[in-house]
Design a protein around this motif. Structure first.
Motif, PDB file in Angstrom:
ATOM      1  N   ALA A 120       0.829  -1.212   0.000  1.00 44.07           N
ATOM      2  CA  ALA A 120       0.000   0.000   0.000  1.00 44.07           C
ATOM      3  C   ALA A 120       0.860   1.257   0.000  1.00 44.07           C
ATOM      4  CB  ALA A 120      -0.930  -0.001   1.220  1.00 44.07           C
ATOM      5  N   GLY A 121       2.027   1.201   0.675  1.00 43.96           N
ATOM      6  CA  GLY A 121       2.891   2.366   0.771  1.00 43.96           C
ATOM      7  C   GLY A 121       3.935   2.460  -0.317  1.00 43.96           C
ATOM      8  N   HIS A 122       4.005   1.415  -1.188  1.00 44.68           N
ATOM      9  CA  HIS A 122       4.943   1.401  -2.316  1.00 44.68           C
ATOM     10  C   HIS A 122       6.400   1.464  -1.860  1.00 44.68           C
ATOM     11  CE1 HIS A 122       1.538   1.828  -5.033  1.00 44.68           C
ATOM     12  NE2 HIS A 122       1.116   2.849  -4.292  1.00 44.68           N
ATOM     13  N   TYR A 123       6.727   0.630  -0.883  1.00 46.63           N
ATOM     14  CA  TYR A 123       8.107   0.466  -0.457  1.00 46.63           C
ATOM     15  C   TYR A 123       8.351  -1.016  -0.225  1.00 46.63           C
ATOM     16  CZ  TYR A 123       6.007   0.153   4.225  1.00 46.63           C
ATOM     17  OH  TYR A 123       5.234  -0.203   5.298  1.00 46.63           O
ATOM     18  N   ARG A 124       9.594  -1.405  -0.137  1.00 46.75           N
ATOM     19  CA  ARG A 124       9.924  -2.800   0.104  1.00 46.75           C
ATOM     20  C   ARG A 124       9.703  -3.135   1.567  1.00 46.75           C
ATOM     21  NH1 ARG A 124      15.649  -5.941  -0.980  1.00 46.75           N
ATOM     22  NH2 ARG A 124      14.751  -8.014  -1.314  1.00 46.75           N
ATOM     23  N   ALA A 125       9.045  -4.239   1.831  1.00 47.81           N
ATOM     24  CA  ALA A 125       8.743  -4.624   3.204  1.00 47.81           C
ATOM     25  C   ALA A 125      10.031  -4.800   4.006  1.00 47.81           C
ATOM     26  CB  ALA A 125       7.933  -5.915   3.222  1.00 47.81           C
ATOM     27  N   PRO A 126      10.004  -4.507   5.308  1.00 49.74           N
ATOM     28  CA  PRO A 126      11.198  -4.722   6.150  1.00 49.74           C
ATOM     29  C   PRO A 126      11.653  -6.177   6.090  1.00 49.74           C
ATOM     30  CG  PRO A 126       9.489  -3.531   7.353  1.00 49.74           C
ATOM     31  CD  PRO A 126       8.863  -4.000   6.083  1.00 49.74           C
ATOM     32  N   ARG A 127      12.951  -6.375   6.260  1.00 49.82           N
ATOM     33  CA  ARG A 127      13.484  -7.737   6.154  1.00 49.82           C
ATOM     34  C   ARG A 127      12.846  -8.677   7.166  1.00 49.82           C
ATOM     35  NH1 ARG A 127      17.933 -10.018   8.507  1.00 49.82           N
ATOM     36  NH2 ARG A 127      18.803  -7.994   9.094  1.00 49.82           N
ATOM     37  N   TRP A 128      12.549  -8.173   8.390  1.00 49.84           N
ATOM     38  CA  TRP A 128      11.940  -9.045   9.397  1.00 49.84           C
ATOM     39  C   TRP A 128      10.571  -9.552   8.950  1.00 49.84           C
ATOM     40  CZ3 TRP A 128       7.284  -7.259  10.900  1.00 49.84           C
ATOM     41  CH2 TRP A 128       7.048  -5.876  10.898  1.00 49.84           C
ATOM     42  N   ALA A 129       9.901  -8.822   8.052  1.00 48.18           N
ATOM     43  CA  ALA A 129       8.587  -9.240   7.564  1.00 48.18           C
ATOM     44  C   ALA A 129       8.681 -10.118   6.329  1.00 48.18           C
ATOM     45  CB  ALA A 129       7.737  -8.014   7.243  1.00 48.18           C
ATOM     46  N   ARG A 130       9.858 -10.173   5.689  1.00 45.78           N
ATOM     47  CA  ARG A 130      10.016 -10.969   4.486  1.00 45.78           C
ATOM     48  C   ARG A 130      10.488 -12.376   4.783  1.00 45.78           C
ATOM     49  NH1 ARG A 130      13.056  -6.296   2.729  1.00 45.78           N
ATOM     50  NH2 ARG A 130      14.892  -7.607   2.473  1.00 45.78           N
ATOM     51  N   ASP A 131      10.997 -12.606   5.986  1.00 44.25           N
ATOM     52  CA  ASP A 131      11.463 -13.939   6.359  1.00 44.25           C
ATOM     53  C   ASP A 131      10.276 -14.809   6.744  1.00 44.25           C
ATOM     54  OD1 ASP A 131      14.042 -13.184   5.944  1.00 44.25           O
ATOM     55  OD2 ASP A 131      14.492 -12.805   8.046  1.00 44.25           O
ATOM     56  N   CYS A 132      10.201 -15.965   6.148  1.00 43.54           N
ATOM     57  CA  CYS A 132       9.100 -16.887   6.454  1.00 43.54           C
ATOM     58  C   CYS A 132       9.352 -17.587   7.788  1.00 43.54           C
ATOM     59  CB  CYS A 132       8.953 -17.923   5.346  1.00 43.54           C
ATOM     60  SG  CYS A 132       8.492 -17.203   3.755  1.00 43.54           S
ATOM     61  N   ALA A 133       8.310 -18.210   8.302  1.00 44.31           N
ATOM     62  CA  ALA A 133       8.406 -18.863   9.612  1.00 44.31           C
ATOM     63  C   ALA A 133       9.432 -19.993   9.616  1.00 44.31           C
ATOM     64  CB  ALA A 133       7.031 -19.388  10.026  1.00 44.31           C
ATOM     65  N   ASP A 134       9.683 -20.615   8.432  1.00 45.22           N
ATOM     66  CA  ASP A 134      10.640 -21.720   8.389  1.00 45.22           C
ATOM     67  C   ASP A 134      12.081 -21.245   8.208  1.00 45.22           C
ATOM     68  OD1 ASP A 134      10.641 -20.853   5.807  1.00 45.22           O
ATOM     69  OD2 ASP A 134       9.959 -22.747   4.921  1.00 45.22           O
ATOM     70  N   GLY A 135      12.274 -19.916   8.199  1.00 43.16           N
ATOM     71  CA  GLY A 135      13.620 -19.371   8.095  1.00 43.16           C
ATOM     72  C   GLY A 135      14.053 -19.039   6.682  1.00 43.16           C
ATOM     73  N   THR A 136      13.251 -19.386   5.676  1.00 39.95           N
ATOM     74  CA  THR A 136      13.603 -19.041   4.304  1.00 39.95           C
ATOM     75  C   THR A 136      13.211 -17.611   4.016  1.00 39.95           C
ATOM     76  OG1 THR A 136      11.461 -19.808   3.469  1.00 39.95           O
ATOM     77  CG2 THR A 136      13.242 -21.416   3.559  1.00 39.95           C
ATOM     78  N   ASP A 137      13.811 -17.038   2.976  1.00 39.32           N
ATOM     79  CA  ASP A 137      13.515 -15.655   2.619  1.00 39.32           C
ATOM     80  C   ASP A 137      12.237 -15.610   1.801  1.00 39.32           C
ATOM     81  OD1 ASP A 137      13.766 -13.288   0.523  1.00 39.32           O
ATOM     82  OD2 ASP A 137      14.859 -12.743   2.323  1.00 39.32           O
ATOM     83  N   GLY A 138      11.266 -14.837   2.305  1.00 40.71           N
ATOM     84  CA  GLY A 138       9.985 -14.728   1.618  1.00 40.71           C
ATOM     85  C   GLY A 138       9.814 -13.381   0.964  1.00 40.71           C
ATOM     86  N   THR A 139      10.868 -12.855   0.324  1.00 43.04           N
ATOM     87  CA  THR A 139      10.829 -11.525  -0.254  1.00 43.04           C
ATOM     88  C   THR A 139       9.643 -11.348  -1.178  1.00 43.04           C
ATOM     89  OG1 THR A 139      13.226 -11.374  -0.128  1.00 43.04           O
ATOM     90  CG2 THR A 139      12.116  -9.840  -1.603  1.00 43.04           C
ATOM     91  N   ASP A 140       8.898 -10.287  -0.985  1.00 40.99           N
ATOM     92  CA  ASP A 140       7.741  -9.967  -1.826  1.00 40.99           C
ATOM     93  C   ASP A 140       8.228  -9.097  -2.978  1.00 40.99           C
ATOM     94  OD1 ASP A 140       5.415  -9.223  -3.002  1.00 40.99           O
ATOM     95  OD2 ASP A 140       4.442  -8.511  -1.177  1.00 40.99           O
ATOM     96  N   GLU A 141       8.366  -9.675  -4.131  1.00 35.83           N
ATOM     97  CA  GLU A 141       8.921  -8.934  -5.265  1.00 35.83           C
ATOM     98  C   GLU A 141       7.935  -7.918  -5.835  1.00 35.83           C
ATOM     99  OE1 GLU A 141      11.896  -9.012  -5.921  1.00 35.83           O
ATOM    100  OE2 GLU A 141      12.553 -10.805  -4.877  1.00 35.83           O
ATOM    101  N   THR A 142       6.656  -7.947  -5.390  1.00 37.57           N
ATOM    102  CA  THR A 142       5.706  -6.977  -5.908  1.00 37.57           C
ATOM    103  C   THR A 142       5.841  -5.625  -5.222  1.00 37.57           C
ATOM    104  OG1 THR A 142       3.978  -7.555  -4.316  1.00 37.57           O
ATOM    105  CG2 THR A 142       4.068  -8.837  -6.351  1.00 37.57           C
ATOM    106  N   ALA A 143       6.537  -5.590  -4.083  1.00 37.67           N
ATOM    107  CA  ALA A 143       6.743  -4.323  -3.385  1.00 37.67           C
ATOM    108  C   ALA A 143       7.950  -3.604  -3.975  1.00 37.67           C
ATOM    109  CB  ALA A 143       6.949  -4.556  -1.892  1.00 37.67           C
ATOM    110  N   LEU A 144       7.932  -2.309  -3.953  1.00 38.07           N
ATOM    111  CA  LEU A 144       9.032  -1.536  -4.492  1.00 38.07           C
ATOM    112  C   LEU A 144      10.188  -1.504  -3.509  1.00 38.07           C
ATOM    113  CD1 LEU A 144       7.065   1.486  -6.003  1.00 38.07           C
ATOM    114  CD2 LEU A 144       7.676  -0.678  -7.089  1.00 38.07           C
ATOM    115  N   ASP A 145      11.364  -1.085  -4.001  1.00 38.25           N
ATOM    116  CA  ASP A 145      12.540  -0.981  -3.125  1.00 38.25           C
ATOM    117  C   ASP A 145      12.303   0.069  -2.052  1.00 38.25           C
ATOM    118  OD1 ASP A 145      13.853  -2.883  -4.547  1.00 38.25           O
ATOM    119  OD2 ASP A 145      14.963  -1.464  -5.801  1.00 38.25           O
ATOM    120  N   ASP A 146      13.066  -0.069  -0.958  1.00 36.71           N
ATOM    121  CA  ASP A 146      12.984   0.924   0.111  1.00 36.71           C
ATOM    122  C   ASP A 146      13.287   2.308  -0.428  1.00 36.71           C
ATOM    123  OD1 ASP A 146      14.092  -1.765   1.119  1.00 36.71           O
ATOM    124  OD2 ASP A 146      13.293  -0.832   2.938  1.00 36.71           O
ATOM    125  N   ARG A 147      12.550   3.279   0.060  1.00 41.80           N
ATOM    126  CA  ARG A 147      12.828   4.657  -0.329  1.00 41.80           C
ATOM    127  C   ARG A 147      14.025   5.192   0.441  1.00 41.80           C
ATOM    128  NH1 ARG A 147       6.861   7.523  -0.836  1.00 41.80           N
ATOM    129  NH2 ARG A 147       5.986   6.030  -2.293  1.00 41.80           N
TER     130      ARG A 147
END
Length: 340
Positions: free
Chosen positions: A312-339
């Motif tokens: 909604a804010g058009h920024y890349r989600a914080p890294r703590w929110a992109r990590d999945c519960a199993d420890g793998t990286d769940g990067t959301d590629e639909t979000a834009l890079d951090d401003r």
């Protein structure tokens, strides 16, 4: 106000004296910051929350502030609480500021209550990064929506996320640790810290300035654990359940929703592991124990909400929110890079 035998005070601040309110009917709620805590000038990620009308009458305080008596008081019109900016448009806080407690917590207090109907005031909910909610002309940012977990148990599900109507880029959000289970991995130094916006004493608002308290003794975060405290010539107790955090005295009304932080990283990277919700006090209102809600049982809900807020804010989600519960990286590629 309820009888003095109810010794649990929820933190949403409703004016200078304790009172029952529309969002937490049947609970005793007092306005007060961290008890005897120093003013904080270094952690603006701690925000003030105001639900209801801003002040339009100078007899209650500054025009445009969250001043005045609270709901449930004649002429009252707002609720004040604390929150933590965890992403540019996302604030973590306590849920009871916006929900009626059903049934009301019993006397003596235990965890048999739930979080009932939503209370979203006609005049809306807003937050401020200004150092006070009631003095020095706070500036306000509107809350677009409240995001809640699926659970409805008062002692372990009392969390809410507030998605703002625009991003904040002049304040660095706090870091969030969704994996740290204090019940199995206590703090290495045995301490926690809190930054809040309550009052300085049971009868002193202290301007509702942002204040911090560090080196608060960690008690427990796992059943079986029992908090015992004196009250009016008796010894009362509260059973701590899994998902709750118990720590040293310091919370007063208005501190509800403030982040529970790891003391060991407070000076380098303030890290949130819980949310403050309850203060156990003596009959004269002085804090004895503090209680909060742990984040790790809610990690998937919090991470998902943070990724949606990033879209909604058009920024890349914080890294703590992109990590999945199993420890793998769940990067959301639909979000834009951090401003910048």
């Amino acid at each position: 106000m309820l009888g003095k035998s109810l010794l649990v005070f929820f933190a949403a601040a409703l004016g200078a004296a304790g009172c029952s309110d529309g969002a937490g009917e049947g609970t005793a709620v007092q306005t007060s910051p961290l008890y005897n805590a120093p003013i904080d000038t270094d952690h603006p990620f701690d925000v003030g929350v105001c639900a209801g009308r801003l002040n339009t009458d100078p007899k209650y305080g500054e025009i445009g502030s969250c001043a005045g008596p609270g709901l449930g008081v004649p002429g009252g019109f707002n609720i004040r609480a604390s929150g933590t900016l965890v992403a540019p448009n996302l604030v973590l806080t306590a849920r009871h500021a916006f929900r009626k407690l059903e049934p009301p917590p019993p006397t003596p207090f235990d965890c048999s209550y739930g979080l009932g109907a939503m209370w979203f005031p006609e005049d809306g909910i807003r937050i401020t990064t200004t150092h006070s909610t009631i003095v020095d002309q706070p500036t306000w940012i509107k809350v677009e929506k409240i995001i809640e977990p699926a659970g409805n148990f008062g002692c372990t599900d009392d969390l809410a996320l507030l998605q703002l109507d625009h991003d904040i880029w002049d304040v660095e959000p706090a870091w969030v640790d969704l994996r740290h289970d204090l019940g199995t991995s206590p703090p290495r130094d045995g301490k926690l810290a809190v930054v809040g916006r309550g009052a300085v004493a049971p009868t002193d608002l202290g301007g509702l300035l942002r204040r911090y308290q560090r080196d608060m003794s960690f008690t427990c975060a796992k059943a079986p654990c029992e908090l015992r405290y004196p009250f009016d010539g008796q010894t009362l107790s509260l059973q701590i359940r899994d998902g709750m955090i118990a720590f040293g005295a310091g919370l007063l009304g208005g501190d509800s929703g403030s982040g529970v932080l790891l003391n060991e990283s407070f000076d380098t990277r303030p890290t949130v592991v819980g949310v403050s919700t309850i203060s156990l006090r003596t009959e004269k209102g002085f804090p004895v124990h503090s209680v909060g809600i742990a984040l790790h049982p809610h990690r998937e809900w919090i991470a998902r909400a943070a990724r949606e807020a990033a879209r909604a804010g058009h920024y890349r989600a914080p890294r703590w929110a992109r990590d999945c519960a199993d420890g793998t990286d769940g990067t959301d590629e639909t979000a834009l890079d951090d401003r910048p």
